[in-house]
Design an enzyme around this catalytic site. Structure first.
Site, PDB file in Angstrom:
ATOM      1  N   GLU A 421       1.108  -1.242   0.174  1.00  8.76           N
ATOM      2  CA  GLU A 421       0.052   0.016  -0.046  1.00  8.76           C
ATOM      3  C   GLU A 421       0.711   1.189  -0.265  1.00  8.76           C
ATOM      4  OE1 GLU A 421      -2.726  -0.873  -0.869  1.00  8.76           O
ATOM      5  OE2 GLU A 421      -2.925  -2.710   0.088  1.00  8.76           O
TER       6      GLU A 421
HETATM    7  C1  LIG Z   1       2.506  -9.999   0.254  1.00  7.62           C
HETATM    8  C2  LIG Z   1       2.210  -8.996  -0.566  1.00  7.62           C
HETATM    9  C3  LIG Z   1       0.851  -8.393  -1.060  1.00  7.62           C
HETATM   10  C4  LIG Z   1       0.707  -7.361  -2.024  1.00  7.62           C
HETATM   11  N1  LIG Z   1      -0.653  -6.827  -2.184  1.00  7.62           N
HETATM   12  C5  LIG Z   1      -0.899  -5.980  -3.344  1.00  7.62           C
HETATM   13  C6  LIG Z   1      -2.215  -5.876  -3.950  1.00  7.62           C
HETATM   14  O1  LIG Z   1      -2.991  -6.854  -3.541  1.00  7.62           O
HETATM   15  N2  LIG Z   1      -2.273  -5.241  -4.914  1.00  7.62           N
HETATM   16  C7  LIG Z   1      -1.288  -4.588  -5.662  1.00  7.62           C
HETATM   17  O2  LIG Z   1      -1.417  -3.768  -6.541  1.00  7.62           O
HETATM   18  N3  LIG Z   1       0.020  -4.659  -5.005  1.00  7.62           N
HETATM   19  C8  LIG Z   1       0.263  -5.614  -3.911  1.00  7.62           C
HETATM   20  N4  LIG Z   1       1.548  -5.682  -3.425  1.00  7.62           N
HETATM   21  C9  LIG Z   1       2.518  -4.790  -4.223  1.00  7.62           C
HETATM   22  C10 LIG Z   1       3.112  -3.691  -3.004  1.00  7.62           C
HETATM   23  O3  LIG Z   1       2.143  -2.642  -2.975  1.00  7.62           O
HETATM   24  C11 LIG Z   1       4.422  -3.250  -3.631  1.00  7.62           C
HETATM   25  O4  LIG Z   1       5.474  -4.252  -3.498  1.00  7.62           O
HETATM   26  C12 LIG Z   1       4.973  -1.943  -3.279  1.00  7.62           C
HETATM   27  O5  LIG Z   1       4.280  -0.950  -3.413  1.00  7.62           O
HETATM   28  C13 LIG Z   1       6.434  -1.711  -3.410  1.00  7.62           C
HETATM   29  O6  LIG Z   1       6.662  -2.013  -4.820  1.00  7.62           O
HETATM   30  P1  LIG Z   1       7.904  -2.865  -5.234  1.00  7.62           P
HETATM   31  O7  LIG Z   1       7.927  -4.060  -4.436  1.00  7.62           O
HETATM   32  O8  LIG Z   1       8.110  -2.904  -6.549  1.00  7.62           O
HETATM   33  O9  LIG Z   1       9.279  -1.838  -4.667  1.00  7.62           O
HETATM   34  P2  LIG Z   1       9.867  -0.997  -5.216  1.00  7.62           P
HETATM   35  O10 LIG Z   1       8.987   0.162  -5.871  1.00  7.62           O
HETATM   36  O11 LIG Z   1      10.855  -1.248  -6.290  1.00  7.62           O
HETATM   37  O12 LIG Z   1      10.717  -0.122  -3.790  1.00  7.62           O
HETATM   38  C14 LIG Z   1      12.121  -0.817  -3.483  1.00  7.62           C
HETATM   39  C15 LIG Z   1      12.537   0.254  -2.339  1.00  7.62           C
HETATM   40  O13 LIG Z   1      12.682   1.236  -3.250  1.00  7.62           O
HETATM   41  C16 LIG Z   1      12.216   2.611  -2.439  1.00  7.62           C
HETATM   42  N5  LIG Z   1      11.676   3.519  -3.348  1.00  7.62           N
HETATM   43  C17 LIG Z   1      11.093   3.414  -4.496  1.00  7.62           C
HETATM   44  N6  LIG Z   1      10.765   4.507  -5.110  1.00  7.62           N
HETATM   45  C18 LIG Z   1      11.143   5.372  -4.247  1.00  7.62           C
HETATM   46  C19 LIG Z   1      11.256   7.054  -4.378  1.00  7.62           C
HETATM   47  N7  LIG Z   1      10.809   7.726  -5.270  1.00  7.62           N
HETATM   48  N8  LIG Z   1      11.699   7.633  -3.217  1.00  7.62           N
HETATM   49  C20 LIG Z   1      12.204   6.897  -2.025  1.00  7.62           C
HETATM   50  N9  LIG Z   1      12.195   5.519  -2.102  1.00  7.62           N
HETATM   51  C21 LIG Z   1      11.810   4.845  -3.242  1.00  7.62           C
HETATM   52  C22 LIG Z   1      10.710   1.908  -1.621  1.00  7.62           C
HETATM   53  O14 LIG Z   1      10.578   2.710  -0.576  1.00  7.62           O
HETATM   54  C23 LIG Z   1      11.493   0.609  -1.335  1.00  7.62           C
HETATM   55  O15 LIG Z   1      12.277   0.613  -0.034  1.00  7.62           O
HETATM   56  C24 LIG Z   1       1.755  -6.656  -2.478  1.00  7.62           C
HETATM   57  C25 LIG Z   1       3.086  -6.951  -2.359  1.00  7.62           C
HETATM   58  C26 LIG Z   1       3.347  -8.200  -1.451  1.00  7.62           C
HETATM   59  C27 LIG Z   1       4.834  -8.385  -1.020  1.00  7.62           C
END
Ligand SMILES: Cc1cc2nc3c(=O)[nH]c(=O)nc-3n(C[C@H](O)[C@H](O)[C@H](O)COP(=O)(O)OP(=O)(O)OC[C@H]3O[C@@H](n4cnc5c(N)ncnc54)[C@H](O)[C@@H]3O)c2cc1C
Length: 575
Positions: A421
């Site tokens: 989220e």
């Molecule tokens: C168990 C689980 C359930 C989930 N359920 C859903 C769901 O129901 N629906 C759905 O759509 N998604 C879902 N997700 C996805 C979840 O919302 C994303 O994993 C999350 O938004 C982060 O995206 P990412 O994993 O690609 O990480 P990334 O975006 O790659 O982030 C990696 C790191 O970089 C940091 N970062 C990235 N951009 C910036 C920035 N601009 N400034 C500072 N820091 C930054 C982040 O804070 C993080 O620490 C789920 C994920 C998991 C693991």
């Protein structure tokens, strides 16, 4: 197996004595609301908590027929809906029980604490249904809401793609018009919670996708209702809609919750209906996202509160060096940190639930305050809920690291709330850049005024003078930090703000938590307490604020200094 217990004393005290939520209840008296809470607690203890460990051990499985959830979840889900708990907080005309949101949220918190993985199935369904109720057409409401209220159809939110995580606007799923508000949806969404499961006959996906010629970024996203099964030409039977789960993730925790890769339009056509207007997908998805962010905070808070209850019991029984371990100072420190933090988080969540009721009743200021507090609830609830869970393991010693006392699961299950989220890093940026600087600090100042009102009460001035002095100092420094951030942005040094955003969120979050504890302590001082048990409980409310003010909040002195002297742009350093 551990014995479930909920701190109903504190829950009722916070709702009915501190917040007086009964004054916002139109359908139920205070007695009715207490009865709902008691009945729900019995359901949680008898039905939900016993499925927690099994759900964790068995997990979910992808089979040729789709995703299978832990067996105990099925009768539990049936009982949950049959008892009407799904409809708690919803209006009567759609089959709900119209309790105030604060009370519905308090009940939900008990369920979430007892088995977070299970609650995600109906929680996402509620989130999806709320979007349909708010921005769906009459036809869409008539088609989907009754089936969701009955527990026949579930719901999800589909934002994330392999290349679009925090950067939702990078999503590349497409929606090609196919006549009469219908679109052919194509794309792959990943990490979709409840994306497939055998609890519901049908799953209603809310999917962000891009129409032809739409601009890049979030502005080009529209929102679509894409059911797993669509209604066939005969108007009644359900037929597949080209929505296929191709993988479930193996995870650190929440094993009972299915996290799925969902392919749309790759194994047959996936037809979706647009919900809301074209190009307004992200705003409409944010209806669900904002609720889900509050739920993340609750996931941390609720599990922390249960972890504390279990840990307190253990610390009163385990003997080392001839005394129960709760009598060792370091253990007492951990217990008080756990209790004051998890109660403060709960008090904040209920306060926010009450803001929702106030907003629904037409108080416009409540909406702005809710928006400001959302990233605090999400981040403080999940980060500090996780930390309380870690302390629960620590107090249990080696037994905590093993599975017997069931506390290590809290560590694994709470961590995810800091990530989904919108990661807590993204929350901090939202808090500082949008909720404070873009708003020119207006809502932040209004919140500060409320804190000053608490600090000015006779009880605080006489009983908590040193705590009030410290809070005053932190508030002054917060104002200086906001001014400093404003200067940094004006001088094109926004990186100095962004690299400190996370710490500033904690700084403000800890003040907000202390404020909620202080408000409760003021009420505790006014109450007399009829029995020794009541008096002992009221004393815990006073001790909570004394502890939190001395052992948690003072970290802000160091943080303020760190932020204000910060002149090293981290992006100029080498890693
Ligand atoms: C168990 C689980 C359930 C989930 N359920 C859903 C769901 O129901 N629906 C759905 O759509 N998604 C879902 N997700 C996805 C979840 O919302 C994303 O994993 C999350 O938004 C982060 O995206 P990412 O994993 O690609 O990480 P990334 O975006 O790659 O982030 C990696 C790191 O970089 C940091 N970062 C990235 N951009 C910036 C920035 N601009 N400034 C500072 N820091 C930054 C982040 O804070 C993080 O620490 C789920 C994920 C998991 C693991």
């Amino acid at each position: 197996m551990a014995v479930y217990s909920a701190d109903l004393n504190d829950i009722q005290f916070t709702l009915f004595k501190v917040l007086k939520v009964q004054e916002r209840s139109t359908a139920f008296s205070e007695g009715d609301l207490k009865d709902i809470l008691e009945q729900f607690t019995k359901f949680v203890a008898g039905e939900i908590y016993p499925t927690r460990v099994e759900g964790d051990h068995v997990g979910v499985k992808l089979t040729p027929k789709g995703v299978v959830v832990p067996p105990s979840f099925k009768p539990l889900k049936e009982a949950f809906y049959a008892n009407g708990w799904y409809g708690l907080g919803y209006p009567e005309d759609i089959g709900g029980i119209p309790a105030p949101q604060s009370v519905a949220l308090a009940c939900n918190g008990l369920a979430v604490g007892a088995n977070v993985a299970f609650t995600m199935y109906y929680g996402l369904t509620q989130g999806c249904m709320n979007v349909i109720l708010k921005v769906g057409s009459t036809e869409q409401k008539d088609k989907y809401v009754p089936m969701m209220m009955e527990g026949r159809w579930g719901g999800t939110m589909c934002l994330t793609e392999a290349g679009a995580g925090s950067d939702v606007g990078a999503g590349s799923s497409t929606a090609i018009p196919a006549g009469e508000n219908l679109y052919k949806i194509k794309g792959t969404k990943i990490f979709i919670s409840s994306g497939d499961n055998d609890l519901y006959e049908n799953i209603i996906h809310l999917v962000l996708a891009r129409t032809p010629g739409a601009p890049e970024g979030t502005k080009g996203l529209s929102l679509f209702i894409v059911p797993k099964m669509k209604i066939a030409a005969d108007g009644t039977s359900l037929v597949p809609n080209g929505v296929v789960c191709s993988k479930v993730e193996e995870k650190m925790g929440i094993h009972g919750s299915a996290t799925c890769v969902i392919n749309f339009g790759q194994d047959g056509e996936s037809l979706g209906e647009m919900i809301g207007k074209e190009g307004e997908g992200i705003q409409n998805m944010f209806i669900m996202m904002n609720e889900a962010r509050l739920l993340c905070g609750m996931q941390g808070e609720a599990q922390a509160n249960l972890a504390y209850e279990m840990t307190k019991k253990y610390a009163k029984e385990r003997v080392q060096f001839g005394v129960e371990i709760e009598k060792h100072s370091d253990v007492r420190r951990m217990l008080l940190k756990m209790r004051s933090t998890s109660r403060a988080l709960r008090a904040l969540n209920y306060y926010v639930g009450d803001l929702i009721d106030r907003e629904n009743a037409g108080d416009h200021g409540a909406g702005a305050e809710l928006a400001l507090l959302t990233p605090i609830c999400k981040s403080m609830g999940s980060d500090e809920g996780f930390n309380v869970s870690v302390d629960a393991v620590q107090v249990h010693g080696g037994y905590g690291y093993c599975t017997e006392y069931e506390v290590e699961q809290f560590v694994r299950d709470t961590k995810i709330a800091t990530i989904y989220e919108g990661t807590n890093g993204i929350q901090a940026i939202d808090f500082v850049m949008r909720k404070i600087l873009k708003d020119q600090g207006k809502t932040f100042s209004l919140l500060a005024k409320k804190m000053v009102a608490t600090l000015s009460t006779k009880e605080v001035q006489t009983q908590f003078a040193s705590e009030a002095k410290m809070m005053g100092e932190h508030m002054e420094q917060a104002q200086k930090i906001v001014e400093h951030f404003g200067q940094c942005v004006m001088n094109k040094k926004a990186n100095l703000v962004l690299q400190n955003a996370n710490d500033f969120l904690w700084y403000c979050g800890s003040m907000v938590l202390n404020w909620r504890l202080m408000d409760a302590a003021v009420v505790a001082l006014r109450e007399k307490g009829q029995t020794p048990e009541e008096q002992a409980f009221l004393q815990t409310k006073i001790d909570d604020v004394r502890f939190f003010s001395r052992f948690v909040l003072p970290k802000n002195y160091g943080l303020a200094r760190q932020i204000l002297i910060s002149d090293l742009d981290l992006l100029t350093t080498v890693i």
